[in-house]
Design an enzyme around this catalytic site. Sequence first.
Site, short mmCIF file in Angstrom:
data_model
loop_
_atom_site.label_atom_id
_atom_site.label_comp_id
_atom_site.label_asym_id
_atom_site.label_seq_id
_atom_site.Cartn_x
_atom_site.Cartn_y
_atom_site.Cartn_z
N ASP A 48 0.83 -1.20 0.00
CA ASP A 48 0.00 0.00 0.00
C ASP A 48 0.87 1.26 0.00
O ASP A 48 0.37 2.37 -0.17
CB ASP A 48 -0.99 0.00 1.16
CG ASP A 48 -0.33 -0.14 2.52
OD1 ASP A 48 0.91 -0.14 2.60
OD2 ASP A 48 -1.06 -0.25 3.53
N SER A 49 2.18 1.06 0.13
CA SER A 49 3.13 2.17 -0.03
C SER A 49 3.06 2.74 -1.45
O SER A 49 3.55 3.85 -1.70
CB SER A 49 4.55 1.71 0.27
OG SER A 49 4.87 0.52 -0.45
N ASP A 87 -0.54 -6.17 0.10
CA ASP A 87 -1.14 -5.55 1.27
C ASP A 87 -2.65 -5.48 1.10
O ASP A 87 -3.15 -5.17 0.01
CB ASP A 87 -0.62 -4.11 1.43
CG ASP A 87 0.61 -4.03 2.29
OD1 ASP A 87 0.75 -4.84 3.22
OD2 ASP A 87 1.45 -3.15 2.04
N GLU A 119 -1.86 -5.59 8.62
CA GLU A 119 -1.20 -4.88 9.71
C GLU A 119 -1.95 -5.10 11.01
O GLU A 119 -3.18 -5.04 11.06
CB GLU A 119 -1.11 -3.38 9.41
CG GLU A 119 -0.21 -3.04 8.24
CD GLU A 119 -0.06 -1.54 8.03
OE1 GLU A 119 -0.53 -0.77 8.89
OE2 GLU A 119 0.53 -1.14 7.01
N GLU A 186 8.49 -3.91 11.56
CA GLU A 186 8.88 -2.61 11.04
C GLU A 186 9.23 -1.63 12.16
O GLU A 186 8.47 -1.44 13.10
CB GLU A 186 7.78 -2.00 10.17
CG GLU A 186 8.17 -0.64 9.61
CD GLU A 186 7.26 -0.12 8.51
OE1 GLU A 186 7.52 0.99 8.02
OE2 GLU A 186 6.30 -0.82 8.15
#
Length: 288
Positions: A48-49, A87, A119, A186
């Site tokens: 999703d970055s 993601d 996440e 992360e």
Amino acid sequence: MVQKQKADILKFKEMKRQGKKITMVTAYDFAMMSQVDKSDIDMILVGDSGAMTMMGYETTVQIDLETMLVFCKAVANAGKHTFMVADMPFMTYEIGPEKAMINAARIIREGRMDALKLEGGERIAGTVAALVRSGIPVMGHIGLTPQSAAQLGGFKVQGKSIESAKQIVKDALALERAGAFAITLEAIPSPVAKIITETVQVPTIGIGAGNNCDGQVLVIHDLLGLFDRFTPKFVKRYANLGQDMQNALNTYAREVRDGVFPDKEHSFNMSQDLVEQLQAELQKEGIL
């Protein structure tokens, strides 16, 4: 060059057991994935970055499912020999397992991904377990979770206090119990990542989590020098393609303006007889 063999989740677990490091980068389109697929990289993330690197948004939460599917389809068209993870975008799985199942099925079926990444730790363990029971491989993601960065006080290192570090360890164990095949760590202190890596039986993939993880992931635009809005501390730049691209574009513009490009080598020609015949016929028809 010997063509690499596509890995799977059992291969990654075996790599952890043997102490072999796992390599992972992001990819969002056919052109970039074509290069990754020919490289020695084991696994890619359609992250999703892409909201930031491909679309220019400030955070990852702006990207929606339909856009992620476009990225996934493009990557899948080139990803023949690399394990592909996608993601799940913000608010496509938080509502509950049933909604998550519907959205996950689209990414796997339409996006042709091999696995998904979610996440969160304990709070989403039930959803992870439901997806795994349905046959979908799931990678966890704990520590700094960009989709909830506002709740965490921004893009900051997590797990620096005893209590927060303990929670991250608990999150990792919850994801392992839920059936996650790997866990991304992360922006956490290296000693905390080491404890997690030595505690869980599934591979850990670090990004800003030190060298003790079972593997590493970087955003491809960061490591190639294609994204310069900001550079996290954990990023190492392996090339400066952004500058190379600017140099190439400026050279192209100069050659066009100077009449150097296109030259004979980059043009198509025809015999002088045909040129004269064409001109004669055009004149005869009153076109010239």
